[in-house]
Write a protein that holds these residues in place. Structure first.
Motif, PDB file in Angstrom:
ATOM      1  N   PHE A 188       1.139  -1.162  -0.020  1.00  0.00           N
ATOM      2  CA  PHE A 188       0.498   0.393  -0.116  1.00  0.00           C
ATOM      3  C   PHE A 188       0.995   1.467   0.251  1.00  0.00           C
ATOM      4  O   PHE A 188       1.429   1.748   0.712  1.00  0.00           O
ATOM      5  CB  PHE A 188      -1.028   0.014   1.530  1.00  0.00           C
ATOM      6  N   ASP A 189       1.628   1.814  -0.964  1.00  0.00           N
ATOM      7  CA  ASP A 189       2.145   2.807  -1.723  1.00  0.00           C
ATOM      8  C   ASP A 189       1.628   4.134  -1.853  1.00  0.00           C
ATOM      9  O   ASP A 189       0.509   3.471  -2.402  1.00  0.00           O
ATOM     10  CB  ASP A 189       3.377   2.198  -1.849  1.00  0.00           C
ATOM     11  N   PHE A 190       2.381   5.170  -2.292  1.00  0.00           N
ATOM     12  CA  PHE A 190       1.929   5.683  -3.927  1.00  0.00           C
ATOM     13  C   PHE A 190       1.329   6.028  -5.149  1.00  0.00           C
ATOM     14  O   PHE A 190       0.081   5.781  -5.623  1.00  0.00           O
ATOM     15  CB  PHE A 190       2.778   7.278  -3.839  1.00  0.00           C
ATOM     16  N   GLN A 191       1.277   4.456  -5.089  1.00  0.00           N
ATOM     17  CA  GLN A 191       1.348   4.112  -7.070  1.00  0.00           C
ATOM     18  C   GLN A 191       0.040   3.318  -6.554  1.00  0.00           C
ATOM     19  O   GLN A 191      -1.072   3.252  -7.383  1.00  0.00           O
ATOM     20  CB  GLN A 191       2.198   2.838  -7.413  1.00  0.00           C
ATOM     21  N   SER A 192      -0.919   3.152  -5.116  1.00  0.00           N
ATOM     22  CA  SER A 192      -1.742   2.907  -5.100  1.00  0.00           C
ATOM     23  C   SER A 192      -3.128   3.994  -4.927  1.00  0.00           C
ATOM     24  O   SER A 192      -4.360   3.738  -5.946  1.00  0.00           O
ATOM     25  CB  SER A 192      -2.045   2.131  -3.222  1.00  0.00           C
ATOM     26  N   VAL A 236       2.305   4.515   3.247  1.00  0.00           N
ATOM     27  CA  VAL A 236       1.759   6.064   2.861  1.00  0.00           C
ATOM     28  C   VAL A 236       1.254   6.539   4.460  1.00  0.00           C
ATOM     29  O   VAL A 236       1.022   5.621   5.969  1.00  0.00           O
ATOM     30  CB  VAL A 236       0.436   5.818   2.472  1.00  0.00           C
ATOM     31  N   GLY A 237       1.268   7.638   4.075  1.00  0.00           N
ATOM     32  CA  GLY A 237       0.570   7.925   6.037  1.00  0.00           C
ATOM     33  C   GLY A 237      -0.728   8.474   5.869  1.00  0.00           C
ATOM     34  O   GLY A 237      -1.021   8.224   4.947  1.00  0.00           O
ATOM     35  N   ILE A 238      -0.761   8.570   7.285  1.00  0.00           N
ATOM     36  CA  ILE A 238      -2.314   8.594   7.437  1.00  0.00           C
ATOM     37  C   ILE A 238      -3.177  10.012   6.626  1.00  0.00           C
ATOM     38  O   ILE A 238      -4.342   9.452   5.875  1.00  0.00           O
ATOM     39  CB  ILE A 238      -3.035   9.478   8.565  1.00  0.00           C
ATOM     40  N   ARG A 239      -2.148  10.850   5.923  1.00  0.00           N
ATOM     41  CA  ARG A 239      -2.925  11.937   5.228  1.00  0.00           C
ATOM     42  C   ARG A 239      -2.922  11.228   3.790  1.00  0.00           C
ATOM     43  O   ARG A 239      -4.618  11.899   3.369  1.00  0.00           O
ATOM     44  CB  ARG A 239      -2.120  13.045   5.137  1.00  0.00           C
ATOM     45  N   GLU A 240      -2.359  10.541   3.116  1.00  0.00           N
ATOM     46  CA  GLU A 240      -2.191   9.987   1.835  1.00  0.00           C
ATOM     47  C   GLU A 240      -3.803   8.773   2.059  1.00  0.00           C
ATOM     48  O   GLU A 240      -4.242   8.580   1.053  1.00  0.00           O
ATOM     49  CB  GLU A 240      -1.318   9.455   1.435  1.00  0.00           C
ATOM     50  N   MET A 241      -3.865   7.828   2.829  1.00  0.00           N
ATOM     51  CA  MET A 241      -4.924   7.610   3.173  1.00  0.00           C
ATOM     52  C   MET A 241      -6.021   8.124   2.560  1.00  0.00           C
ATOM     53  O   MET A 241      -7.019   7.789   2.505  1.00  0.00           O
ATOM     54  CB  MET A 241      -4.823   6.413   4.352  1.00  0.00           C
ATOM     55  N   GLY A 301      -4.823   1.657   7.294  1.00  0.00           N
ATOM     56  CA  GLY A 301      -4.279   0.613   7.128  1.00  0.00           C
ATOM     57  C   GLY A 301      -3.778   0.358   7.808  1.00  0.00           C
ATOM     58  O   GLY A 301      -3.145   0.800   9.355  1.00  0.00           O
ATOM     59  N   TYR A 302      -3.166  -1.055   7.711  1.00  0.00           N
ATOM     60  CA  TYR A 302      -2.651  -1.978   8.441  1.00  0.00           C
ATOM     61  C   TYR A 302      -1.441  -3.460   7.633  1.00  0.00           C
ATOM     62  O   TYR A 302      -2.162  -3.485   6.199  1.00  0.00           O
ATOM     63  CB  TYR A 302      -3.349  -3.337   9.347  1.00  0.00           C
ATOM     64  N   SER A 303      -0.902  -3.171   9.089  1.00  0.00           N
ATOM     65  CA  SER A 303       0.581  -3.844   7.672  1.00  0.00           C
ATOM     66  C   SER A 303       0.591  -5.646   8.134  1.00  0.00           C
ATOM     67  O   SER A 303       1.013  -5.152   9.785  1.00  0.00           O
ATOM     68  CB  SER A 303       1.748  -3.020   7.320  1.00  0.00           C
TER      69      SER A 303
END
Length: 365
Positions: free
Chosen positions: A286-290, A319-324, A332-334
Motif C-alpha cells: 500500500f504505497d503512493f502507486q495505490s 503511506v501516511g494517514i493524510r495520503e490514506m 491501513g494495517y501492515s
C-alpha cells in the motif's frame, strides 16, 4: 455486522481469491456472528479471469496458445452471457518467463490474438480484455497477426517489437473484418500513450528487461509500425498499456476503460458496498502507486460513494494517514509491522488471517 472484503492480489504471495479467503477466515474467527461477503478484485492484470469467474460464474474455456517466446502456453477464457473475458497476461505475462530468458524485443502478443480468436469461435460478441503484467513490447502486432493482419516482410508482425523496424507494408483489413460488430473493451489502469518519453518502451520497458541503450531503437520500431497503421491512435490514453496492446485493440475499434471500474461494475461492487457496514480491501504494498487506478483506491472510492468506512490490510503500508484519507481509506494495517517481513513472506496466508483477526477486534461490533 456486515463486512465486504474486496482485496487485490498480494503480488508474489497470494492471489486475490486467496487473500479474500484469508481475510474472511481471520475476521470470522474473531467475530463469528458477523456476515462476511468476499469479492476478490483485479485492475486488469494477473488474476483478472479468476476474480471474474469467482464473482460471475460462467464457463471457463481452456485454450493452449503461443507464449511470448513461442512456447505452448495454457490459458483460459471466461464466457458469461455473451461476453468473453480475456486475461492477456496468461498468454504474454512477464511472470511466465524466467528472468534470464526475458527478451522484450522478441516477445510477441500472438497468443493474445489466439485467445481472442477462441472467444470469437465460442460465439462471444463482446470482448473485455484485462491488460497488465505483460512481458511484451510489440504494439500488439502479434495479436493483429493472429487475427489475420498481414505485413511485409512476411511473418514480421509475430516476431516482436524490434522486428517492426523492418515493416514496409501493412494490411489490417482481415483482422478488422474478423472483429466487425464485436464490442471490444480494453480494461487497464494505464493511460500512457504508445510512443515517446511516456510511452510503452520508455516507461514500462525497463521492468521487462529493455536495456537503456536499446530504448530509442525499440521506440523507433514501434513508431514505424504506427506510421503505417494509424499514427493518430498512438497518442490515445492507454495505447501504451501492456506494451502497446492497448494501441492494437484501438486499431480494431476497441475502447479503453479503467480496469478497476470495469470489474467493479461486473461484480456489482457498488450495490455490495451499500449493503455492507464496513469495507475491507488490500494488496501487497500500500504505497503512493495505490492511488493511480489500482484496486485499493478503486474500492475505497466505491466505499466512499456508499458512505461506508474502508480499511486496507496490506503486506506493507508505506503511506501516511493524510495520503490514506485522500484516497478515502480510514486506516491501513501492515503484515510486516505485525509479524515481521520474514514471516509475512514465508507464511502469507496465516499472517493475513492473524492480521484480519486483530483488525476485527477493533472494528467489529
Amino acid at each position: 455486522m456486515r463486512v465486504l472484503i474486496a482485496p487485490d492480489k498480494f503480488a508474489g504471495t497470494l492471489t486475490a481469491v486467496e487473500a479474500a479467503q484469508a481475510m474472511a477466515t481471520g475476521w470470522l474467527e474473531q467475530a463469528p456472528d458477523d456476515e462476511v461477503v468476499t469479492v476478490p478484485m483485479s485492475d486488469g492484470g494477473p488474476g483478472f479471469v479468476d476474480v471474474l469467474s469467482a464473482a460471475l460464474g460462467g464457463e471457463l474455456l481452456a485454450v493452449t496458445v503461443t507464449g511470448s517466446l513461442g512456447e505452448p502456453t495454457p490459458a483460459t477464457v471466461l464466457l458469461h452471457e455473451g461476453t468473453a473475458y480475456v486475461e492477456t497476461s496468461q498468454a504474454c505475462g512477464l511472470d511466465l518467463v524466467p528472468p534470464e530468458r526475458r527478451d522484450p524485443e522478441r516477445a510477441t502478443t500472438y497468443g493474445v490474438g489466439e485467445l481472442v480468436a477462441a472467444a470469437l469461435e465460442a460465439g462471444a460478441r463482446r470482448l473485455v480484455l484485462g491488460l497488465g503484467g505483460s512481458g511484451t513490447n510489440d504494439a500488439g502486432a502479434g495479436l493483429l497477426a493472429a487475427l489475420g493482419a498481414t505485413a511485409q516482410p512476411d511473418g514480421v508482425l509475430a516476431s516482436g517489437g524490434a522486428a517492426l523496424a523492418e515493416v514496409t507494408a501493412l494490411d489490417l483489413a482481415p483482422a478488422r473484418a474478423r472483429l466487425a460488430g464485436v464490442e471490444i473493451l480494453a480494461a487497464s489502469d494505464v493511460d500512457n500513450p504508445l510512443l515517446g518519453l511516456r510511452g510503452a518502451t520508455n516507461v514500462f520497458g525497463p521492468q521487462k528487461g529493455v536495456a537503456e541503450e536499446r530504448r530509442v531503437t525499440l521506440d523507433a520500431a514501434l513508431e514505424r509500425f504506427a506510421d503505417l497503421a494509424d499514427r493518430s491512435l498512438a497518442d490515445a490514453k492507454g495505447a501504451g498499456a501492456a506494451g502497446g496492446l492497448g494501441y492494437a485493440l484501438s486499431l480494431l475499434g476497441g475502447t479503453r476503460v479503467p480496469g478497476i471500474e470495469t470489474i467493479s461494475a461486473a461484480v456489482g461492487l457498488p450495490d455490495r458496498a451499500r449493503a455492507a457496514d464496513l469495507v475491507l480491501t488490500g494488496e501487497g504494498s500500500f504505497d503512493f502507486q495505490s492511488a493511480g487506478g489500482k484496486v485499493v483506491s478503486g474500492v475505497a472510492s466505491v466505499a466512499g460513494e456508499a458512505i461506508r468506512p474502508c480499511l486496507v490490510l496490506a503486506g506493507q503500508v508505506l503511506v501516511g494517514i493524510r495520503e490514506m484519507r485522500t484516497m478515502g481509506v480510514e486506516s491501513g494495517y501492515s503484515l510486516v509491522d505485525l509479524v515481521g517481513r520474514e514471516r509475512a513472506l514465508g507464511a502469507p496466508r496465516d499472517s493475513l488471517v492473524e492480521l484480519a483477526r486483530r483488525v476485527a477486534r477493533t472494528w467489529s461490533r
